[in-house]
Design a protein around this motif. Structure first.
Motif, PDB file in Angstrom:
ATOM      1  N   GLY A  32       0.710  -1.314   0.021  1.00  0.00           N
ATOM      2  CA  GLY A  32       0.089   0.170   0.014  1.00  0.00           C
ATOM      3  C   GLY A  32       0.863   1.378   0.081  1.00  0.00           C
ATOM      4  N   SER A  33       2.196   0.962   0.324  1.00  0.00           N
ATOM      5  CA  SER A  33       3.105   2.254   0.232  1.00  0.00           C
ATOM      6  C   SER A  33       4.264   1.753  -0.697  1.00  0.00           C
ATOM      7  CB  SER A  33       3.314   2.795   1.590  1.00  0.00           C
ATOM      8  OG  SER A  33       4.270   3.911   1.491  1.00  0.00           O
ATOM      9  N   VAL A  34       4.569   2.503  -1.703  1.00  0.00           N
ATOM     10  CA  VAL A  34       5.734   2.290  -2.680  1.00  0.00           C
ATOM     11  C   VAL A  34       6.232   3.772  -3.034  1.00  0.00           C
ATOM     12  CG1 VAL A  34       4.721   0.050  -3.353  1.00  0.00           C
ATOM     13  CG2 VAL A  34       4.238   2.154  -4.702  1.00  0.00           C
ATOM     14  N   GLY A  35       7.544   3.306  -3.647  1.00  0.00           N
ATOM     15  CA  GLY A  35       8.242   4.452  -4.219  1.00  0.00           C
ATOM     16  C   GLY A  35       7.778   4.755  -5.630  1.00  0.00           C
ATOM     17  N   VAL A  36       8.089   5.920  -6.190  1.00  0.00           N
ATOM     18  CA  VAL A  36       8.035   6.115  -7.733  1.00  0.00           C
ATOM     19  C   VAL A  36       8.690   4.856  -8.618  1.00  0.00           C
ATOM     20  CG1 VAL A  36       8.065   7.755  -9.468  1.00  0.00           C
ATOM     21  CG2 VAL A  36       7.516   8.780  -7.007  1.00  0.00           C
ATOM     22  N   GLY A  37       7.771   4.493  -9.422  1.00  0.00           N
ATOM     23  CA  GLY A  37       8.675   3.669 -10.283  1.00  0.00           C
ATOM     24  C   GLY A  37       8.409   2.179  -9.920  1.00  0.00           C
ATOM     25  N   GLN A  38       7.663   1.853  -8.678  1.00  0.00           N
ATOM     26  CA  GLN A  38       7.741   0.629  -8.150  1.00  0.00           C
ATOM     27  C   GLN A  38       6.456  -0.278  -8.344  1.00  0.00           C
ATOM     28  OE1 GLN A  38      10.676  -0.624  -6.698  1.00  0.00           O
ATOM     29  NE2 GLN A  38      11.668   1.302  -7.387  1.00  0.00           N
ATOM     30  N   PRO A  39       6.592  -1.541  -8.401  1.00  0.00           N
ATOM     31  CA  PRO A  39       5.438  -2.419  -8.983  1.00  0.00           C
ATOM     32  C   PRO A  39       4.609  -2.491  -7.631  1.00  0.00           C
ATOM     33  CG  PRO A  39       7.195  -3.850  -8.763  1.00  0.00           C
ATOM     34  CD  PRO A  39       7.791  -2.454  -8.416  1.00  0.00           C
ATOM     35  N   ILE A  40       3.159  -2.643  -8.016  1.00  0.00           N
ATOM     36  CA  ILE A  40       2.176  -2.860  -6.990  1.00  0.00           C
ATOM     37  C   ILE A  40       1.306  -3.974  -7.744  1.00  0.00           C
ATOM     38  CG2 ILE A  40       2.279  -0.884  -5.845  1.00  0.00           C
ATOM     39  CD1 ILE A  40      -0.394   0.045  -7.243  1.00  0.00           C
ATOM     40  N   MET A  41       0.680  -4.639  -6.776  1.00  0.00           N
ATOM     41  CA  MET A  41      -0.449  -5.756  -7.384  1.00  0.00           C
ATOM     42  C   MET A  41      -1.989  -5.317  -6.885  1.00  0.00           C
ATOM     43  SD  MET A  41      -0.976  -8.261  -9.198  1.00  0.00           S
ATOM     44  CE  MET A  41       0.826  -8.987  -9.336  1.00  0.00           C
ATOM     45  N   VAL A 112     -26.111   0.455 -13.800  1.00  0.00           N
ATOM     46  CA  VAL A 112     -25.728   0.219 -12.290  1.00  0.00           C
ATOM     47  C   VAL A 112     -24.288   0.084 -12.401  1.00  0.00           C
ATOM     48  CG1 VAL A 112     -26.052  -1.134 -10.366  1.00  0.00           C
ATOM     49  CG2 VAL A 112     -28.031  -0.904 -11.865  1.00  0.00           C
ATOM     50  N   ILE A 113     -23.499   0.915 -11.776  1.00  0.00           N
ATOM     51  CA  ILE A 113     -22.319   1.003 -11.685  1.00  0.00           C
ATOM     52  C   ILE A 113     -21.719   0.417 -10.372  1.00  0.00           C
ATOM     53  CG2 ILE A 113     -20.002   2.466 -11.838  1.00  0.00           C
ATOM     54  CD1 ILE A 113     -21.652   2.179 -14.467  1.00  0.00           C
ATOM     55  N   ARG A 114     -20.777  -0.751 -10.271  1.00  0.00           N
ATOM     56  CA  ARG A 114     -20.592  -1.156  -8.968  1.00  0.00           C
ATOM     57  C   ARG A 114     -19.171  -0.678  -8.818  1.00  0.00           C
ATOM     58  NH1 ARG A 114     -24.884  -3.060  -6.695  1.00  0.00           N
ATOM     59  NH2 ARG A 114     -23.442  -3.985  -5.373  1.00  0.00           N
ATOM     60  N   ARG A 115     -18.661  -0.183  -7.674  1.00  0.00           N
ATOM     61  CA  ARG A 115     -17.510   0.447  -7.338  1.00  0.00           C
ATOM     62  C   ARG A 115     -16.825  -0.258  -6.259  1.00  0.00           C
ATOM     63  NH1 ARG A 115     -21.028   4.718  -8.883  1.00  0.00           N
ATOM     64  NH2 ARG A 115     -20.293   5.812 -10.429  1.00  0.00           N
ATOM     65  N   ALA A 116     -15.492   0.144  -5.954  1.00  0.00           N
ATOM     66  CA  ALA A 116     -14.678  -0.126  -4.871  1.00  0.00           C
ATOM     67  C   ALA A 116     -13.343   0.480  -5.060  1.00  0.00           C
ATOM     68  CB  ALA A 116     -14.105  -1.770  -4.671  1.00  0.00           C
ATOM     69  N   SER A 117     -12.669   0.805  -3.763  1.00  0.00           N
ATOM     70  CA  SER A 117     -11.430   1.726  -4.037  1.00  0.00           C
ATOM     71  C   SER A 117     -10.628   1.083  -2.629  1.00  0.00           C
ATOM     72  CB  SER A 117     -11.904   3.168  -3.913  1.00  0.00           C
ATOM     73  OG  SER A 117     -12.462   3.386  -2.688  1.00  0.00           O
ATOM     74  N   ALA A 118      -9.330   1.334  -2.832  1.00  0.00           N
ATOM     75  CA  ALA A 118      -8.474   1.279  -1.870  1.00  0.00           C
ATOM     76  C   ALA A 118      -7.360   2.110  -1.941  1.00  0.00           C
ATOM     77  CB  ALA A 118      -7.643   0.017  -2.303  1.00  0.00           C
ATOM     78  N   PRO A 119      -6.609   2.709  -0.839  1.00  0.00           N
ATOM     79  CA  PRO A 119      -5.624   3.741  -0.637  1.00  0.00           C
ATOM     80  C   PRO A 119      -4.243   3.399  -1.337  1.00  0.00           C
ATOM     81  CG  PRO A 119      -5.956   2.844   1.575  1.00  0.00           C
ATOM     82  CD  PRO A 119      -7.221   2.313   0.589  1.00  0.00           C
ATOM     83  N   LEU A 120      -3.394   4.145  -1.857  1.00  0.00           N
ATOM     84  CA  LEU A 120      -2.172   3.864  -2.283  1.00  0.00           C
ATOM     85  C   LEU A 120      -1.212   5.255  -1.808  1.00  0.00           C
ATOM     86  CD1 LEU A 120       0.046   2.231  -3.645  1.00  0.00           C
ATOM     87  CD2 LEU A 120      -1.089   3.571  -5.950  1.00  0.00           C
ATOM     88  N   ARG A 121      -0.240   4.885  -1.365  1.00  0.00           N
ATOM     89  CA  ARG A 121       0.547   6.167  -0.882  1.00  0.00           C
ATOM     90  C   ARG A 121       1.967   5.813  -1.684  1.00  0.00           C
ATOM     91  NH1 ARG A 121       3.476   7.124   4.819  1.00  0.00           N
ATOM     92  NH2 ARG A 121       5.112   8.371   4.243  1.00  0.00           N
ATOM     93  N   VAL A 122       2.393   6.922  -2.652  1.00  0.00           N
ATOM     94  CA  VAL A 122       3.344   6.927  -3.411  1.00  0.00           C
ATOM     95  C   VAL A 122       4.448   7.875  -2.728  1.00  0.00           C
ATOM     96  CG1 VAL A 122       4.341   7.098  -5.775  1.00  0.00           C
ATOM     97  CG2 VAL A 122       1.878   6.030  -5.481  1.00  0.00           C
ATOM     98  N   GLY A 123       5.745   7.310  -2.396  1.00  0.00           N
ATOM     99  CA  GLY A 123       6.668   8.286  -1.920  1.00  0.00           C
ATOM    100  C   GLY A 123       8.186   8.091  -2.717  1.00  0.00           C
ATOM    101  N   ARG A 124       8.924   9.146  -2.279  1.00  0.00           N
ATOM    102  CA  ARG A 124      10.335   9.017  -2.982  1.00  0.00           C
ATOM    103  C   ARG A 124      10.648   7.763  -2.811  1.00  0.00           C
ATOM    104  NH1 ARG A 124      11.071  14.065  -4.341  1.00  0.00           N
ATOM    105  NH2 ARG A 124      10.411  15.588  -3.013  1.00  0.00           N
ATOM    106  N   PRO A 125      11.445   6.944  -3.859  1.00  0.00           N
ATOM    107  CA  PRO A 125      11.778   5.687  -3.874  1.00  0.00           C
ATOM    108  C   PRO A 125      13.081   5.575  -2.862  1.00  0.00           C
ATOM    109  CG  PRO A 125      12.515   6.666  -5.927  1.00  0.00           C
ATOM    110  CD  PRO A 125      11.465   7.586  -5.124  1.00  0.00           C
TER     111      PRO A 125
END
Length: 316
Positions: A32-41, A112-125
């Motif tokens: 949930g917290s990564v640096g710029v240019g890093q992979p997430i799933m 009908v639109i189904r929605r979900a969301s999740a937080p992501l923090r992008v910091g300096r790598p």
């Protein structure tokens, strides 16, 4: 036969609304917290799998006034999906990953639109791993110091490590990798032992080999802890602020000048959230009953001391 077809349509239409109402779409981002240019799933579960819903889930990123799409994932028969993403063109800050699936009402066909969301923090790598060459390097916080590390599957031999200070001055020194456990070749450089301390601010680090950069530049921030104003009367407010690196937060600030409402190891303490670029800030009131004098403020984050202190004078 015609009656059976009509009955099937009626049953399908009747059951579609309860299925949509009971669906509990979930979205997770790891890490949930990564640096710029890093992979997430990005992973989703609990999405409806019926004929009235598209199997495609549209993904986007929202941050402040920005909103842009990052791709489309397709759910499997269990209503799950996975979507890899690299934060290459994502700015530093707090974001939300938003997932949207288009469905239709079983009654009148309205969208009908189904929605979900999740937080992501992008910091300096703070780390980098090469996909084409078997090595990784990164920066690890150790109190007020920084450990500059390099791990490789092959022996890189000697390499240059260049650090640019906040004032723009640059120092490059040569180091070499040594064989470590697990067959890896490693190098660990303590910043304070080899490079000049130019005070608070951002230090930029680049690993180089044979005159070429091994990868992108990384950076770290010297931990700082400031209090303003530095002189306050009892019952007045102060702001404690500064910067850290390699810390997901929050920062625990400790001083006998603070209220005893919250404590750390028996000493009054307050908590300050850490923003994506490493800055933290919190405003607190000095108790009216606090004795006049000079009080020391220290900090902790991620289980370790920040290694810096500030002084506050409390006036009658």
């Amino acid at each position: 036969m015609r009656r059976l077809v009509c009955l099937a349509l009626v049953l399908t239409t009747t059951l579609a609304a309860p299925v949509l109402a009971q669906a509990q779409e979930r979205l997770t981002v790891s890490p949930g917290s990564v640096g710029v240019g890093q992979p997430i799933m990005i992973r989703g579960s609990g999405w409806p799998v019926i004929e009235f819903c598209s199997r495609n889930v549209h993904l986007s990123l929202r941050g402040g006034q920005q909103l842009f799409g990052i791709g489309t994932a397709r759910t499997n028969l269990n209503g799950r999906f996975t979507f890899p993403f690299v934060t290459r063109n994502v700015g530093v800050g707090f974001w939300r990953v938003i997932a949207r699936m288009r469905c239709e009402s079983g009654k009148d066909g309205s969208p009908v639109i189904r929605r979900a969301s999740a937080p992501l923090r992008v910091g300096r790598p703070s780390f980098f791993c090469s996909l084409s060459r078997p090595f990784c390097y990164g920066i690890r916080r150790q109190g007020a110091d920084a450990i500059l590390r390099l791990d490789s599957d092959v022996n890189l031999g000697r390499y240059n490590l260049c650090v640019t200070a906040p004032d723009g001055s640059r120092a490059c020194k040569r180091f070499h990798t040594r064989r470590g456990t697990g067959g890896l070749f490693r190098s660990r450089v303590r910043w304070s032992a080899h490079y000049p301390d130019k005070g608070a601010g951002v230090y930029r680090v680049r690993w180089r080999k044979d005159g070429r950069a091994l990868g992108p530049r990384l950076s770290f921030r010297r931990p700082t802890l400031l209090v303003s104003p530095r002189r306050v009367r009892r019952g007045g407010f102060v702001r404690v602020h500064g910067g850290v690196f390699g810390c997901q937060g929050p920062v625990t600030l400790i001083s006998n000048a603070f209220s005893r409402r919250h404590q750390f190891a028996g000493v009054p303490a307050i908590s300050a959230p850490v923003r994506a670029h490493g800055a933290y800030s919190v405003r607190t009131r000095i108790p009216a009953a606090r004795r006049p004098g000079v009080y020391t403020i220290s900090g902790r984050c991620g289980g370790g001391n920040l290694g810096v202190q500030a002084r506050l004078r409390v006036l009658p």
